[in-house]
Motif scaffolding. Structure first.
Motif, PDB file in Angstrom:
ATOM      1  N   GLY A  96       0.788  -1.225   0.000  1.00  0.00           N
ATOM      2  CA  GLY A  96       0.000   0.000   0.000  1.00  0.00           C
ATOM      3  C   GLY A  96       0.817   1.270   0.000  1.00  0.00           C
ATOM      4  N   LEU A  97       0.082   2.383  -0.162  1.00  0.00           N
ATOM      5  CA  LEU A  97       0.705   3.693  -0.290  1.00  0.00           C
ATOM      6  C   LEU A  97       1.364   4.155   1.002  1.00  0.00           C
ATOM      7  N   GLU A  98       0.774   3.841   2.134  1.00  0.00           N
ATOM      8  CA  GLU A  98       1.337   4.281   3.411  1.00  0.00           C
ATOM      9  C   GLU A  98       2.673   3.614   3.697  1.00  0.00           C
ATOM     10  N   ALA A  99       2.739   2.290   3.520  1.00  0.00           N
ATOM     11  CA  ALA A  99       4.004   1.566   3.720  1.00  0.00           C
ATOM     12  C   ALA A  99       4.970   1.850   2.572  1.00  0.00           C
ATOM     13  N   ASN A 100       4.429   2.074   1.391  1.00  0.00           N
ATOM     14  CA  ASN A 100       5.193   2.388   0.179  1.00  0.00           C
ATOM     15  C   ASN A 100       6.211   1.297  -0.168  1.00  0.00           C
ATOM     16  N   THR A 101       5.823   0.036   0.083  1.00  0.00           N
ATOM     17  CA  THR A 101       6.697  -1.089  -0.240  1.00  0.00           C
ATOM     18  C   THR A 101       5.919  -2.195  -0.946  1.00  0.00           C
ATOM     19  N   VAL A 102       6.675  -3.037  -1.620  1.00  0.00           N
ATOM     20  CA  VAL A 102       6.166  -4.261  -2.222  1.00  0.00           C
ATOM     21  C   VAL A 102       7.065  -5.390  -1.724  1.00  0.00           C
ATOM     22  N   GLU A 103       6.450  -6.501  -1.352  1.00  0.00           N
ATOM     23  CA  GLU A 103       7.209  -7.682  -0.947  1.00  0.00           C
ATOM     24  C   GLU A 103       7.156  -8.704  -2.067  1.00  0.00           C
ATOM     25  N   VAL A 104       8.286  -9.339  -2.326  1.00  0.00           N
ATOM     26  CA  VAL A 104       8.322 -10.477  -3.237  1.00  0.00           C
ATOM     27  C   VAL A 104       8.738 -11.673  -2.393  1.00  0.00           C
ATOM     28  N   VAL A 105       7.911 -12.713  -2.420  1.00  0.00           N
ATOM     29  CA  VAL A 105       8.079 -13.877  -1.552  1.00  0.00           C
ATOM     30  C   VAL A 105       8.443 -15.087  -2.402  1.00  0.00           C
ATOM     31  N   TYR A 106       9.478 -15.803  -1.973  1.00  0.00           N
ATOM     32  CA  TYR A 106       9.968 -16.981  -2.676  1.00  0.00           C
ATOM     33  C   TYR A 106       9.812 -18.192  -1.769  1.00  0.00           C
ATOM     34  N   ASN A 107       9.121 -19.225  -2.240  1.00  0.00           N
ATOM     35  CA  ASN A 107       8.972 -20.471  -1.490  1.00  0.00           C
ATOM     36  C   ASN A 107       9.827 -21.539  -2.158  1.00  0.00           C
ATOM     37  N   LEU A 108      10.819 -22.017  -1.413  1.00  0.00           N
ATOM     38  CA  LEU A 108      11.791 -22.967  -1.940  1.00  0.00           C
ATOM     39  C   LEU A 108      11.648 -24.317  -1.260  1.00  0.00           C
ATOM     40  N   THR A 109      11.953 -25.369  -2.012  1.00  0.00           N
ATOM     41  CA  THR A 109      11.908 -26.733  -1.494  1.00  0.00           C
ATOM     42  C   THR A 109      13.124 -27.494  -1.977  1.00  0.00           C
ATOM     43  N   SER A 110      13.672 -28.290  -1.090  1.00  0.00           N
ATOM     44  CA  SER A 110      14.663 -29.283  -1.485  1.00  0.00           C
ATOM     45  C   SER A 110      13.933 -30.614  -1.539  1.00  0.00           C
ATOM     46  N   ILE A 111      13.722 -31.112  -2.724  1.00  0.00           N
ATOM     47  CA  ILE A 111      12.976 -32.363  -2.869  1.00  0.00           C
ATOM     48  C   ILE A 111      13.723 -33.530  -2.215  1.00  0.00           C
ATOM     49  N   PRO A 112      15.006 -33.728  -2.485  1.00  0.00           N
ATOM     50  CA  PRO A 112      15.659 -34.889  -1.865  1.00  0.00           C
ATOM     51  C   PRO A 112      15.832 -34.773  -0.346  1.00  0.00           C
ATOM     52  N   TYR A 113      16.052 -33.561   0.173  1.00  0.00           N
ATOM     53  CA  TYR A 113      16.266 -33.389   1.609  1.00  0.00           C
ATOM     54  C   TYR A 113      14.980 -33.080   2.372  1.00  0.00           C
ATOM     55  N   GLU A 114      13.923 -32.800   1.652  1.00  0.00           N
ATOM     56  CA  GLU A 114      12.600 -32.546   2.234  1.00  0.00           C
ATOM     57  C   GLU A 114      12.600 -31.400   3.240  1.00  0.00           C
ATOM     58  N   HIS A 115      13.274 -30.300   2.884  1.00  0.00           N
ATOM     59  CA  HIS A 115      13.156 -29.104   3.710  1.00  0.00           C
ATOM     60  C   HIS A 115      12.719 -27.933   2.842  1.00  0.00           C
ATOM     61  N   ASN A 116      12.116 -26.951   3.509  1.00  0.00           N
ATOM     62  CA  ASN A 116      11.521 -25.803   2.836  1.00  0.00           C
ATOM     63  C   ASN A 116      12.068 -24.515   3.429  1.00  0.00           C
ATOM     64  N   LEU A 117      11.976 -23.448   2.628  1.00  0.00           N
ATOM     65  CA  LEU A 117      12.423 -22.148   3.096  1.00  0.00           C
ATOM     66  C   LEU A 117      11.623 -21.069   2.388  1.00  0.00           C
ATOM     67  N   MET A 118      11.234 -20.057   3.158  1.00  0.00           N
ATOM     68  CA  MET A 118      10.587 -18.887   2.582  1.00  0.00           C
ATOM     69  C   MET A 118      11.546 -17.712   2.689  1.00  0.00           C
ATOM     70  N   LEU A 119      11.769 -17.042   1.541  1.00  0.00           N
ATOM     71  CA  LEU A 119      12.571 -15.823   1.489  1.00  0.00           C
ATOM     72  C   LEU A 119      11.675 -14.671   1.084  1.00  0.00           C
ATOM     73  N   LYS A 120      12.018 -13.470   1.565  1.00  0.00           N
ATOM     74  CA  LYS A 120      11.309 -12.263   1.146  1.00  0.00           C
ATOM     75  C   LYS A 120      12.321 -11.197   0.783  1.00  0.00           C
ATOM     76  N   VAL A 121      11.963 -10.385  -0.205  1.00  0.00           N
ATOM     77  CA  VAL A 121      12.656  -9.124  -0.431  1.00  0.00           C
ATOM     78  C   VAL A 121      11.596  -8.038  -0.335  1.00  0.00           C
ATOM     79  N   ILE A 122      11.978  -6.915   0.223  1.00  0.00           N
ATOM     80  CA  ILE A 122      11.059  -5.786   0.366  1.00  0.00           C
ATOM     81  C   ILE A 122      11.686  -4.611  -0.371  1.00  0.00           C
ATOM     82  N   VAL A 123      10.934  -4.065  -1.324  1.00  0.00           N
ATOM     83  CA  VAL A 123      11.437  -2.963  -2.152  1.00  0.00           C
ATOM     84  C   VAL A 123      10.432  -1.818  -2.155  1.00  0.00           C
TER      85      VAL A 123
END
Length: 164
Positions: A64-91
């Motif tokens: 929104g305009l008040e925060a004046n930011t956009v978040e881009v969210v990345y959901n990653l998975t390691s198929i063989p190791y079966e672990h997950n991670l969420m990353l964000k960048v805020i611009v």
């Protein structure tokens, strides 16, 4: 590998001041500075201890305009190791070069990013620098605006057809 183990490994590789870690949510995540995104993603995919071989989703959120930011969210998975991670960048919602926020593309790291980034561009208006074919994917090429932006104003007509 647990989130805290991944966090420790990334902090050892990139420095403890690189990431902002949030473990208060049901799914913990790490916020990455936009200028470190590509290096971090390359490491997450290539390091044999992590091997995040799947980029499951890229999502963009207009704060929104008040925060004046956009978040881009990345959901990653390691198929063989079966672990997950969420990353964000805020611009910022706008970039010095245009009225759209800018994030580097990770399509050269994970091919699935190609369509995910195009969708985020189309609907939220995030420009992915270095993307091989950044164009609309869901809306017609002559559509005006990005409908998931908070300040989006729908045109009254599209090619003579009422839109509301």
């Amino acid at each position: 590998m647990t989130f805290s183990e991944i966090d420790s490994l990334l902090n050892a590789q990139f420095g403890a001041d690189t990431f902002i870690t949030n473990t208060q949510n049901l799914q913990p995540y790490m916020t990455v500075p936009v200028d470190r995104l590509v290096a971090v993603c390359q490491f997450l995919r290539d390091d044999e201890r992590l091997f995040f071989d799947l980029l499951a989703c890229v999502t963009a959120i207009d704060n929104g305009l008040e925060a004046n930011t956009v978040e881009v969210v990345y959901n990653l998975t390691s198929i063989p190791y079966e672990h997950n991670l969420m990353l964000k960048v805020i611009v910022p919602r706008t970039d010095s070069r245009s009225d759209l926020p800018s994030v580097p593309s990770v399509a050269h790291i994970w091919r699935t990013a190609d369509w995910h980034e195009r969708e985020a561009f189309d609907l939220v208006g995030v420009r992915f620098d270095g993307h091989p074919d950044l164009r609309r994917i869901l809306l017609p090429t002559d559509w005006v605006g990005h409908p998931l932006r908070i300040d989006y104003k729908e045109e009254e007509q599209y090619h003579g057809i009422k839109t509301n």
